[in-house]
Design a protein around this motif. Sequence first.
Motif, PDB file in Angstrom:
ATOM      1  N   TYR A 283       0.881  -1.170   0.000  1.00 38.09           N
ATOM      2  CA  TYR A 283       0.000   0.000   0.000  1.00 38.09           C
ATOM      3  C   TYR A 283       0.914   1.214   0.000  1.00 38.09           C
ATOM      4  O   TYR A 283       1.841   1.318   0.809  1.00 38.09           O
ATOM      5  N   ILE A 284       0.671   2.127  -0.938  1.00 36.13           N
ATOM      6  CA  ILE A 284       1.621   3.214  -1.155  1.00 36.13           C
ATOM      7  C   ILE A 284       0.923   4.563  -1.111  1.00 36.13           C
ATOM      8  O   ILE A 284      -0.129   4.773  -1.717  1.00 36.13           O
ATOM      9  N   LYS A 285       1.485   5.452  -0.339  1.00 33.40           N
ATOM     10  CA  LYS A 285       1.085   6.861  -0.301  1.00 33.40           C
ATOM     11  C   LYS A 285       2.357   7.674  -0.107  1.00 33.40           C
ATOM     12  O   LYS A 285       3.446   7.120   0.028  1.00 33.40           O
ATOM     13  N   VAL A 293      -1.222  -7.185   4.412  1.00 30.45           N
ATOM     14  CA  VAL A 293      -1.281  -8.527   4.990  1.00 30.45           C
ATOM     15  C   VAL A 293      -2.721  -8.816   5.417  1.00 30.45           C
ATOM     16  O   VAL A 293      -3.469  -7.920   5.817  1.00 30.45           O
ATOM     17  N   GLU A 294      -3.100 -10.087   5.329  1.00 30.39           N
ATOM     18  CA  GLU A 294      -4.451 -10.511   5.718  1.00 30.39           C
ATOM     19  C   GLU A 294      -4.394 -11.247   7.050  1.00 30.39           C
ATOM     20  O   GLU A 294      -3.515 -12.077   7.285  1.00 30.39           O
ATOM     21  N   ASN A 295      -5.325 -10.915   7.913  1.00 26.71           N
ATOM     22  CA  ASN A 295      -5.374 -11.553   9.228  1.00 26.71           C
ATOM     23  C   ASN A 295      -6.834 -11.717   9.651  1.00 26.71           C
ATOM     24  O   ASN A 295      -7.517 -10.732   9.937  1.00 26.71           O
ATOM     25  N   VAL A 301      -2.399  -2.723   6.563  1.00 24.55           N
ATOM     26  CA  VAL A 301      -1.166  -2.187   6.012  1.00 24.55           C
ATOM     27  C   VAL A 301      -0.108  -2.345   7.098  1.00 24.55           C
ATOM     28  O   VAL A 301      -0.205  -1.736   8.172  1.00 24.55           O
ATOM     29  N   ASN A 302       0.858  -3.182   6.838  1.00 19.03           N
ATOM     30  CA  ASN A 302       1.857  -3.572   7.834  1.00 19.03           C
ATOM     31  C   ASN A 302       2.519  -2.348   8.473  1.00 19.03           C
ATOM     32  O   ASN A 302       2.796  -1.356   7.801  1.00 19.03           O
TER      33      ASN A 302
END
Length: 533
Positions: A283-285, A293-295, A301-302
């Motif tokens: 994810y970039i800003k 990551v999925e949890n 967003v890590n």
Amino acid sequence: MEVDCIPFRETGYFSHLICDYIDKKKELQPFYNRFPSIENFEDQIKEKLDNYPSKNRKVLVKSLKEQYAKLDASELTQSNIDLLEKESSFTIVTGHQLNLFTGPLYFLYKIISTINLTKKLKERYPKYDFVPVYWMATEDHDFDEINYFNFEGQKVQWNRESSGAVGELDLNGLNEVFEIFSSKMGSSINAEELRNLFKTAYLEHENLTEATRFLANALFGEYGLVIIDGNDAALKRLLIPYAEKDIFENIPFQKVSESINQLSKTSAEYKIQVNPREINYFYIKKGLRERIVENNGQYQVNATDVTFSKDDLKMELQNHPERFSPNVIARPLYQEVILPNLCYIGGGGELAYWLELKSYFEAMGIAFPILLLRNSVLLITEKQSKKVEKLNLDVKHLFLKQNSFINKKIREISNIDIDFSSQKKHLQEQFTQMHELAEETDKSFIGAVKAQEVKQLKGLDALEKRLLKAQKRKLKDHVVRMTDIQNELFPNQSLQERQLNFSEAYLELGQGLVSELIDQMDPLQLSFLVLRH
């Protein structure tokens, strides 16, 4: 320039995987589409024609024209951008990080390999057009990999804080770097050209993406190079359906993991270059590039507090595709989705991870490109060449590890025979007879015979090493001169192209450096070039 060629395998600097690929080992055929021969591009063209949507061309050309809005592009580059809207036009691509002042010398070799391949293809397939493309890795976030280059044995480094995608970094602090670099170059015409190139690129642009685009264009624009920045909202919109399959179905993770397993079973010598993640997007800003990551059904967003539900993340992808940045696994697919590409040209490490990706491309319905190992070159000046000749050295032996190189040469020039191979062979033959005798008489002696054989062979080894060491002392002056020339040509006992910056060669050859390399390098030759100039 005088040219010699050395097989990649004989240099000792290329992996078993890459050497086996070049040798077309049948065990590797499942991991690539077509081998990089001029004949195989005919079928690659047909496949890409069927696989690449014409609507993508319009998006591509519009984005490229917007990216070039602030740059004075050559007529050939502008023409090449326009050509990409035609269905008879294709790209040849290489990619590289935004290294300061191009970083290592092989930056030039990648792009020249790409330019030269388009020329060869145009000669072979005149009814089509072929455009050389340099993909800038603007979204990478590892600043420490790109913030320096080497010049005359010293590191010229840009020190600053960094976060997020490197392409968006402003150029604060590069004025000091320029002053340090400028002070080391002297006052020749070529030095002034380098100063102007660095100054204009890094002191007259807003960010690292713009600076790198200017620099690559200045070096290669006259050859029609097209430079592309993948960090582009319109281009990333084309990636949405493939990003969804990655993020929500984990298809790349499954397919690449299977390929890695198969590669590992093919040979224990094959080192795995990269491993896939369940989700291969960041994810970039501004100032941020972190893994998604999925949890337990939530997407985070890590290293941040930013979280999404599945539906929210899908909506974010639809509304803001520019906020999704592919990693090393997903980026190759992105490239092939947005470009009418036939071939990717890269180094050994790059091709090693591309060889993990074919089944993933097939699952996504995207044509897998031809993979071509870029040209590798050792540049030798006239002065260095005379040193090599005076020492009666074979250039290919310079590629040996230093200790092996010295030992080999000392054995050759010594006035006594330091090679005990014949004595060892004679000793082993004698012990073969003793083993047979022990078998026939008393088998309890077999272990003792073997132990004695090992002891005596070790004794001969020790004597050989002692004699070699004595000869090195006796021929110390020769050893020093040999070591010096190898260290010049293989700085830090590594390939020159991985250590030196192009500026050192440019100081001697000026603008002729690029044109000479273009004249001498054949991208389909698949051997290591030694160029004397």
